[in-house]
Design a protein around this motif. Sequence first.
Motif, short mmCIF file in Angstrom:
data_model
loop_
_atom_site.label_atom_id
_atom_site.label_comp_id
_atom_site.label_asym_id
_atom_site.label_seq_id
_atom_site.Cartn_x
_atom_site.Cartn_y
_atom_site.Cartn_z
N ILE A 164 1.53 6.72 -6.92
CA ILE A 164 0.43 7.59 -7.33
C ILE A 164 0.80 9.06 -7.11
O ILE A 164 0.52 9.91 -7.94
N LEU A 165 1.44 9.37 -5.98
CA LEU A 165 1.74 10.75 -5.63
C LEU A 165 2.98 11.29 -6.32
O LEU A 165 3.20 12.51 -6.33
N SER A 209 0.83 -1.21 0.00
CA SER A 209 0.00 0.00 0.00
C SER A 209 0.86 1.25 0.00
O SER A 209 0.56 2.23 -0.70
N SER A 210 1.94 1.23 0.76
CA SER A 210 2.85 2.38 0.80
C SER A 210 3.48 2.62 -0.56
O SER A 210 3.57 3.77 -1.02
N SER A 211 3.93 1.57 -1.21
CA SER A 211 4.53 1.71 -2.55
C SER A 211 3.50 2.22 -3.56
O SER A 211 3.81 3.06 -4.41
#
Length: 118
Positions: free
Chosen positions: A62-63, A55-57
Amino acid sequence: MSAVLLAIAWAGGGVIPFVAAFSALCLLTPVIGAVLATIMAKVVPEDIYGRVTASSSFLAQILQPCGPLAAGILLSQLSFGTTAGLFALAQGALAVLAFTIPTPPAEPIGTSSGEGLG
């Protein structure tokens, strides 16, 4: 460090401090990634570690294009000094946030994740 250089670029309006701040940020990115990975490895329980790192990756990917997009929008609407000042404020706020996040509680003795399995 890059927030200070960006603040100097904002105050002086020079391109050199802005490039130096951006270069420092790029050079520090691997170190910041290693620190965040170490913190996650210590804080996140083993049973959900894979989901948390995935999820962090995903969020990071995305950001990632948002930074240059925001810089382009700001530069088209504002002056260089104002844009550098806004980035300096944002990076300074992130630095303050990093120092104010509370440390996770210590793990009580006898409750390590490896006990009781088997």
